[in-house]
Design a protein around this motif. Sequence first.
Motif, PDB file in Angstrom:
ATOM      1  N   UNK A 241       0.823  -1.196   0.000  1.00  0.00           N
ATOM      2  CA  UNK A 241       0.000   0.000   0.000  1.00  0.00           C
ATOM      3  C   UNK A 241       0.862   1.252   0.000  1.00  0.00           C
ATOM      4  N   UNK A 242       0.349   2.367  -0.520  1.00  0.00           N
ATOM      5  CA  UNK A 242       1.138   3.598  -0.585  1.00  0.00           C
ATOM      6  C   UNK A 242       1.141   4.354   0.745  1.00  0.00           C
ATOM      7  N   UNK A 243       2.244   5.049   0.952  1.00  0.00           N
ATOM      8  CA  UNK A 243       2.389   5.906   2.131  1.00  0.00           C
ATOM      9  C   UNK A 243       3.249   7.084   1.706  1.00  0.00           C
ATOM     10  N   UNK A 244       2.840   8.306   2.073  1.00  0.00           N
ATOM     11  CA  UNK A 244       3.623   9.445   1.631  1.00  0.00           C
ATOM     12  C   UNK A 244       3.343  10.703   2.418  1.00  0.00           C
ATOM     13  N   UNK A 245       4.195  11.689   2.207  1.00  0.00           N
ATOM     14  CA  UNK A 245       4.025  12.982   2.876  1.00  0.00           C
ATOM     15  C   UNK A 245       4.669  14.062   2.021  1.00  0.00           C
ATOM     16  N   UNK A 246       4.118  15.268   2.118  1.00  0.00           N
ATOM     17  CA  UNK A 246       4.656  16.444   1.447  1.00  0.00           C
ATOM     18  C   UNK A 246       4.561  17.619   2.411  1.00  0.00           C
ATOM     19  N   UNK A 247       5.710  18.232   2.715  1.00  0.00           N
ATOM     20  CA  UNK A 247       5.750  19.380   3.620  1.00  0.00           C
ATOM     21  C   UNK A 247       6.528  20.496   2.939  1.00  0.00           C
ATOM     22  N   UNK A 248       5.937  21.682   2.863  1.00  0.00           N
ATOM     23  CA  UNK A 248       6.590  22.828   2.236  1.00  0.00           C
ATOM     24  C   UNK A 248       6.535  24.019   3.189  1.00  0.00           C
ATOM     25  N   UNK A 249       7.620  24.760   3.255  1.00  0.00           N
ATOM     26  CA  UNK A 249       7.659  25.927   4.135  1.00  0.00           C
ATOM     27  C   UNK A 249       8.454  27.048   3.480  1.00  0.00           C
ATOM     28  N   UNK A 250       8.132  28.277   3.873  1.00  0.00           N
ATOM     29  CA  UNK A 250       8.843  29.446   3.373  1.00  0.00           C
ATOM     30  C   UNK A 250       8.795  30.525   4.440  1.00  0.00           C
ATOM     31  N   UNK A 251       9.938  31.134   4.681  1.00  0.00           N
ATOM     32  CA  UNK A 251       9.993  32.276   5.597  1.00  0.00           C
ATOM     33  C   UNK A 251      10.390  33.522   4.810  1.00  0.00           C
ATOM     34  N   UNK A 252       9.723  34.625   5.107  1.00  0.00           N
ATOM     35  CA  UNK A 252       9.978  35.916   4.476  1.00  0.00           C
ATOM     36  C   UNK A 252      10.878  36.714   5.410  1.00  0.00           C
ATOM     37  N   UNK A 253      12.180  36.584   5.186  1.00  0.00           N
ATOM     38  CA  UNK A 253      13.115  37.194   6.105  1.00  0.00           C
ATOM     39  C   UNK A 253      13.014  36.519   7.457  1.00  0.00           C
ATOM     40  N   UNK A 254      13.089  37.326   8.493  1.00  0.00           N
ATOM     41  CA  UNK A 254      12.928  36.772   9.843  1.00  0.00           C
ATOM     42  C   UNK A 254      11.632  37.249  10.484  1.00  0.00           C
TER      43      UNK A 254
END
Length: 1002
Positions: A241-254
């Motif tokens: 069976x399939x198992x997965x994850x996707x995590x995306x992040x972005x910071x605008x300066x501090x």
Amino acid sequence: MLVSHHRTVRLSLRAAVAVTALIAAHAQAQSAAALGPEGQQRSPATQVDTGANSDAQVPQSSVQSVEQATDTGQPANDIVVTGIRASLQSATNAKRNSVGFGDSIFAEDIGKLPATNLAETLNRIPGVRLNRDISGEGTQVSIRGLGPSFSKVLLNGTQFAVASDGGTNGGQGDNRQVDLDFFPSELFTRLDVAKSATASTLEGGIAGTVNLRNARPFDKPGTHVTVVAQGAYTDSNDKVGPRGALVASHTFGDTFGILVGVAGVRQKTRIDGYDTVGFTDANLACGSGCNVSPPESNGFSFASTTPANVGRGLVTGAPIDLTATSGLTLSQLSKAILPRLARPTLTEGTRSRISAIASMEWRPSDTFHFALDGIYAKSTRDYVRSNMNWQVRNSGPGTSPQSTGGMVPFDVTVDQNNVVTSGTFANSSFFSENSLFNQRTEFWNVTPSASWRPTERVKVDLSANWGKSNFFREQPTFAFQTAPNSGVEVSYDNTTGSPQPIISANRDLGDPNLGWQWYRVNVQNIRRETETKGAHLDLYVGDDQLNFKAGAAYDEAQRSIRAFDNTNAYQLSVCGSPCTGNTGTVPTSALSQYLMRTPVTNFGHLSDGKFGVTSFIMPDFDALKRATNYASFRDTAPEARGSVTGGATGDIYETVWGGYAEMNGVSEIFGRELHANAGVRYTYTRQKVVGPSQIGTAIVDITARSNYVQVLPSANFAYDLFDNLKLRFAVSKSMTRPDANLVLPGVTFSDPSAQIASAGNPALEPYTSDNIDLGGEFYTGGAGYVGVSFFRKNIKGFTATVQQQSPFGDLNIPLDALQSTQRQALLDRAAAAGVAPAQVAITVNRPVNLNNLTIQGVEGTWNQPLDFLFKGLGFQANGTHITQDSDSGLVAPGVPKWGYNVQGYYENYGLSLSLNYVWQGAVIAANAPQNNLPLGLLADARGQLDLSAGYQLPFLNKAMRLTLDVLNITNAPIRTTFGYDNAAYSVYYPGRQVLFGLRASF
């Protein structure tokens, strides 16, 4: 002894307050000396990072980032570690900097917490053990022996609840426990387990407090995308069976950052097993000393005259000499115990889960920090469970279509404990019981939090939370019985040392044309809902050397469990009442066209021992549901007073107001630093419980109200005896609110055999515990340390379930309100005993508060990198020993005396390997008596070996990593016994699981 212990705790707490006052005075002077001109702080080189800061433990407000929590105030640019070692280094730093007793697990990077869910991850911490589903997956955690409901589980420092009910079969989530298999490890970066109490931590966990911290954008500033893609193979059914994850992040300066993530899994599951629903003995007239209940169960009757088709030279209708046929005396035969429903059980289906998080952080200035965390999860379980029951329970003469006439025993042998070891049982009966488990669970949670520091010495934290969860399961059951007196004979062999007995039949139980007849049908649904909300305010005044904290908390929790049952109407429509099959939409004459042999051809292939029956029938569910208009009966099912799992139903409303004051300080004693934390927490709880109860022929809601106040002092000390040796001491009073399931009023009577009922007790009081902890750690360098801690908990009001005999008439349940199967079983028992149905004895399980339960133990931990032997090599080991004692002689179930965890790891040249073995000793799963016998349920000792491996591909800037995880390498079963090792209560074979795939981080 108890009085002495209480005085010790009180004196310790008073001493703690006094010592803290002295520390405060001394630290105030140090604090002034630590400031430069105009109150400016001196160089960090002259400062000490104190563990007195409660953020190093489990905070009530938002949890610090990994970088903040692991900052030691020392230069960190000499060595950079990654992977497993980085996680262990962070955990060691957090432990060293804390004042109280506890442990943490860190993800070295987003999506890299070990194990497949949060429960499995926490299992690596000393003193933490898992409750496992029959699939083998960890669902709930216990700390220091006490059950999952004694641990307070927080999400980002706030309370929450999930409406799920404990796994595949349900029935394990009726209390305050949280099913952690609902949360994928890929979306979390830190887990904290606090084992000693602090005033600033939300109350409710006598055993400890677990805080789950989801990923946030500033955990790793910049732009990052993490992808995990795996295939999950199980050897129980050879499916992937399939198992997965996707995590995306972005910071605008501090200043501003956002993170979103999603994780999902879909797995086809198969579990082969064996269970019994208990053991019983015969109701046999044999003179003095027989049929005493308790300690005898009297759950069935042997035949007194020869039934038809027995053979073996016996004449139909002639009296039977049971001594001659069985080879035992009547007294021995009356005490011989057999499984109530010995049955091979096959569970097959699909489980899917999708979880998503969104996190936003805003830092407009150095003095203000705002965060908003949201989580959504949805789980679907669709299973078919098929049991082939050897019907011992309630077998015997009777007038119902299901009456067997009673078995005739031949050549029976028993051991010194009266457990049947072998025998042949003529005129036996089997019934095939097939249930659908179609269940859906959803969960939402939102947690906004803000931190404002108007001055260097003042900080204000504010957080709020709202969470909601709902659960629905439909569980129809179709059961079919071999024809009574049809010559079915059972050979029972319990002498092979197999995990389960070998039960063989002289008929092919997988033949749809064997002559099956209706046994019963059920339409039963259950709906659960939870909602939590709260607001917390924390005020911090001071600095690292001396600070004062105070706060207030408001929390609401609502939980509703409602059951719906349309069995009687459905059964009347399908097979008549009683369920003879002479009338109805599917008469017995047409039944075979709806039956088929189970498609599994290798049932029991993972077992170390043999199964007797390995092939049996099951229905065509879709065809039967269409032919019987099932959907209409499901959708119009009226409310019932008991759930299909046997648990109570009703609603619970809790409102809690709390406040605390806490002092933290650092002082020097004999030239060494002493970190101290002391405070007191006040909590007021208002509780309302509403439960359905039978009044005549109507079901009405009964309401009970209660409220109580608790004052919970605590003190924690950590002393740096040497630079690398830290000693700890803690005393506290903690509380856990009473079992949410047991306080519901009314009586639940859902046992198909009409023998056992459960009663609630709205008068149950909260549990309180006086706690003492003593220990320390020797730090060997880097992530290495050796630690030991001793603990003692003296718990008042611990709840135990006692069994009482009560006439059926006292349950206030009309005979006509019972399901037809229950009603007929009750009438047969009344006829056999020569009494009116209202006088038939029913065993009622009722919870009561015990006076005292004492749990004490010791934990040892050794984390050690072995770079001096082989670069990248290391190990982690911990063990726990627990003993318990109570005034009543009853003990807390689920407390192993011994448990340990050993992990070896290697990490170098892009390769990481981790081999982890977790073992826990045998435990009492349920106190005696069970089924009216003076025996309890015992869970076997079990060890599980897991492998985790990864290889970093040497291209694309080393952004991609191959992963391999192998779970339960040794194919350890999950087994419970009924008092004795050769009396198997249940055995399940979840098998091995292999996860293989790719992890990429950009």
